[in-house]
Design an enzyme around this catalytic site. Sequence first.
Site, PDB file in Angstrom:
ATOM      1  N   SER A 102       0.844  -1.187   0.000  1.00 49.28           N
ATOM      2  CA  SER A 102       0.000   0.000   0.000  1.00 49.28           C
ATOM      3  C   SER A 102       0.881   1.238   0.000  1.00 49.28           C
ATOM      4  O   SER A 102       2.050   1.196   0.408  1.00 49.28           O
ATOM      5  CB  SER A 102      -0.908   0.011   1.239  1.00 49.28           C
ATOM      6  N   HIS A 107       0.802  15.675  -3.340  1.00 45.63           N
ATOM      7  CA  HIS A 107       1.530  16.686  -4.108  1.00 45.63           C
ATOM      8  C   HIS A 107       0.738  17.994  -4.041  1.00 45.63           C
ATOM      9  O   HIS A 107      -0.498  17.980  -4.088  1.00 45.63           O
ATOM     10  CB  HIS A 107       1.698  16.277  -5.577  1.00 45.63           C
ATOM     11  N   CYS A 130      -4.083  -2.308   0.156  1.00 37.36           N
ATOM     12  CA  CYS A 130      -4.313  -3.701  -0.195  1.00 37.36           C
ATOM     13  C   CYS A 130      -4.531  -4.476   1.102  1.00 37.36           C
ATOM     14  O   CYS A 130      -3.772  -4.333   2.053  1.00 37.36           O
ATOM     15  CB  CYS A 130      -3.129  -4.263  -0.966  1.00 37.36           C
TER      16      CYS A 130
END
Length: 253
Positions: A102, A107, A130
């Site tokens: 994971s 950003h 996951c």
Amino acid sequence: MSKLKLYGFNNLTKALSFNIYDVCYAKTPHEQQEYIAYIDEQYNAARLTNILLRMVSMIGANVLSISSQDYDPQGASVTMLISEGPLAGMRGETTVAHLDKSHVTVHTYPEYHPENSIATFRVDIDVATCGEITPLNTLDLLIGSFDSDIITMDYRVRGFTRDLDGKKLFMDHDITSIQDYIAPETLEKYEAEDINLSQSNLFHTKMLIREIDLQNYLFNTDAYILSPQLQESILESLRREMMEIYSGRNIFN
């Protein structure tokens, strides 16, 4: 939904893409540059890292590594590798979730144009988990961590896992809309719109702030010193900017 009994590891990947815009009225190029510098300092890599650490803690994940960067002249990025449990072989710790992969990334994109009196600040956050953990429960934290005027969210569940009898399972939690996971008091502040493809496990929600308190959108200026006509003109500029960002196209000439 009751806890699923699975054969082996939960291979479903839950991917959340979370995008926000903050909009500000800064009349002169100098004010715009000052606003960008202010935002750049407020949301530098260190603060973004703290926000992501809180988010990771909320979903019960473990941080494996962190990479962060402040950019010149502006903007910042943070990337975290996370797991549902500690990885096997890490300082003697073991776990059955050895396939867990994971990550979380953020950003920032400050933006302005000298011919426009509006400056914007965009934040993109992507989370892929996951296993059993999902990032949906962190939406109120993310919305509240930024001055979120426009929000766009995409959520997708990929892959499949299997139950004990070998039957494929393409979803392991209840969802009809991303809005299901946002607090009512948060939703009250926004206009919200869904475009969902539930048969493909794909969910999209966008949100636009309802009320604009002009003082909150002025940089280094007090609203009370502005004439009513100028206040209305600024409000119209802000609404126009927000509507174009929200719709994703230039709708005003």
